[in-house]
Write a protein that holds these residues in place. Structure first.
Motif, PDB file in Angstrom:
ATOM      1  N   ILE A   1      35.520  50.928  48.705  1.00  0.00           N
ATOM      2  CA  ILE A   1      36.433  49.788  48.568  1.00  0.00           C
ATOM      3  C   ILE A   1      35.595  48.543  48.302  1.00  0.00           C
ATOM      4  CG2 ILE A   1      38.214  50.800  50.043  1.00  0.00           C
ATOM      5  CD1 ILE A   1      37.250  48.825  52.264  1.00  0.00           C
ATOM      6  N   TRP A   2      36.253  47.457  47.898  1.00  0.00           N
ATOM      7  CA  TRP A   2      35.577  46.181  47.645  1.00  0.00           C
ATOM      8  C   TRP A   2      36.141  45.127  48.592  1.00  0.00           C
ATOM      9  CZ3 TRP A   2      31.565  45.436  44.255  1.00  0.00           C
ATOM     10  CH2 TRP A   2      31.244  46.530  43.449  1.00  0.00           C
ATOM     11  N   VAL A   3      35.282  44.560  49.448  1.00  0.00           N
ATOM     12  CA  VAL A   3      35.678  43.488  50.367  1.00  0.00           C
ATOM     13  C   VAL A   3      35.566  42.180  49.591  1.00  0.00           C
ATOM     14  CG1 VAL A   3      35.167  42.327  52.538  1.00  0.00           C
ATOM     15  CG2 VAL A   3      34.903  44.810  52.355  1.00  0.00           C
ATOM     16  N   LYS A   4      36.657  41.365  49.637  1.00  0.00           N
ATOM     17  CA  LYS A   4      36.761  40.204  48.760  1.00  0.00           C
ATOM     18  C   LYS A   4      37.238  38.960  49.502  1.00  0.00           C
ATOM     19  CE  LYS A   4      38.968  41.326  44.919  1.00  0.00           C
ATOM     20  NZ  LYS A   4      38.106  41.388  43.757  1.00  0.00           N
ATOM     21  N   ASP A   5      37.107  37.816  48.825  1.00  0.00           N
ATOM     22  CA  ASP A   5      37.598  36.554  49.363  1.00  0.00           C
ATOM     23  C   ASP A   5      38.901  36.112  48.701  1.00  0.00           C
ATOM     24  OD1 ASP A   5      36.592  35.953  46.855  1.00  0.00           O
ATOM     25  OD2 ASP A   5      35.609  34.100  47.487  1.00  0.00           O
ATOM     26  N   GLN A   6      39.451  36.942  47.833  1.00  0.00           N
ATOM     27  CA  GLN A   6      40.706  36.601  47.164  1.00  0.00           C
ATOM     28  C   GLN A   6      41.515  37.857  46.865  1.00  0.00           C
ATOM     29  OE1 GLN A   6      39.750  34.645  43.474  1.00  0.00           O
ATOM     30  NE2 GLN A   6      37.756  35.631  43.418  1.00  0.00           N
ATOM     31  N   SER A   7      42.764  37.656  46.492  1.00  0.00           N
ATOM     32  CA  SER A   7      43.679  38.792  46.373  1.00  0.00           C
ATOM     33  C   SER A   7      43.775  39.366  44.964  1.00  0.00           C
ATOM     34  CB  SER A   7      45.072  38.382  46.852  1.00  0.00           C
ATOM     35  OG  SER A   7      45.562  37.329  46.037  1.00  0.00           O
ATOM     36  N   ASP A   8      42.803  39.101  44.106  1.00  0.00           N
ATOM     37  CA  ASP A   8      42.866  39.653  42.747  1.00  0.00           C
ATOM     38  C   ASP A   8      42.453  41.127  42.722  1.00  0.00           C
ATOM     39  OD1 ASP A   8      40.181  38.957  43.320  1.00  0.00           O
ATOM     40  OD2 ASP A   8      39.701  39.026  41.186  1.00  0.00           O
ATOM     41  N   VAL A   9      42.983  41.853  41.746  1.00  0.00           N
ATOM     42  CA  VAL A   9      42.648  43.262  41.579  1.00  0.00           C
ATOM     43  C   VAL A   9      41.392  43.329  40.725  1.00  0.00           C
ATOM     44  CG1 VAL A   9      43.396  45.456  40.580  1.00  0.00           C
ATOM     45  CG2 VAL A   9      45.039  44.006  41.777  1.00  0.00           C
ATOM     46  N   GLY A  10      40.360  43.966  41.234  1.00  0.00           N
ATOM     47  CA  GLY A  10      39.117  44.103  40.478  1.00  0.00           C
ATOM     48  C   GLY A  10      37.967  44.457  41.382  1.00  0.00           C
TER      49      GLY A  10
END
Length: 193
Positions: free
Chosen positions: A144-153
């Motif tokens: 999975i990718w941990v992110k700071d925003q809700s965009d798909v990518g």
């Protein structure tokens, strides 16, 4: 002047309104302790303020120091005189030191978050009281990718199968699942006031 490294520290008491003359050849002087601020003069030069923790270095050296106590009561001063490239790594603290516990009073471990195939899920919202956030990808095959925003990518921080991550953040945190099946993510938070 002798260039061999040398160091000597001594303590003096100086009465209220009095001064003390010290004839000692040195390249640097450090004030290790002082019960109050005082005035100091090097080689009959300009008088300046001095106190515990301050140091003075003269590459060419000096041979005379005058200490003056401008206060209304006796002071005690501990000075270190030296030559050469000596370094004093001691920590000098003056007065009370305020400390605060940094252990978090709240530990939260909600149930796992399920991230659907090809989707982004918010793991936690903004929370100024959060001190740490732990995230573990409980899937045994998918990243999975941990992110700071809700965009798909596939951007952010990759968290491989069964890997974990601890963040010190109060920001909202998201995770993107690029796989063709849902993935479960375990989280816990520590919070403090």
């Amino acid at each position: 002047m002798n260039s061999a490294p040398q160091y000597q520290a001594d303590t003096w008491k100086i009465g209220a309104g009095e001064s003390l003359e010290i004839a000692r050849a040195a390249e640097f002087l450090v004030c290790l302790e002082a019960s109050a601020p005082f005035k100091i003069t090097f080689d009959h030069g300009t008088k300046t303020n001095f106190e515990a923790g301050l140091s003075f270095k003269v590459p060419g050296g000096f041979s005379h120091v005058r200490i003056e106590n401008p206060g209304a009561s006796e002071i005690s001063v501990r000075l270190g005189f030296g030559r050469g490239d000596l370094r004093d790594a001691r920590l000098v603290l003056d007065g009370a030191v305020h400390t605060e516990s940094i252990s978090a009073p709240v530990f939260l471990a909600p149930g796992p978050v399920s991230i659907a195939a090809g989707a982004v899920s918010q793991l936690v919202t903004d929370d100024l009281e959060r001190r740490e956030l732990a995230i573990k990808n409980t899937d045994e095959t998918e990243t999975i990718w941990v992110k700071d925003q809700s965009d798909v990518g596939a951007s952010g921080w990759p968290l491989g199968p069964s890997e974990g991550l601890v963040l010190t953040t109060s920001a909202a945190v998201y995770a993107f699942n690029p796989s063709a099946s849902s993935v479960s993510v375990a989280i816990f938070e520590t919070k403090g006031a």
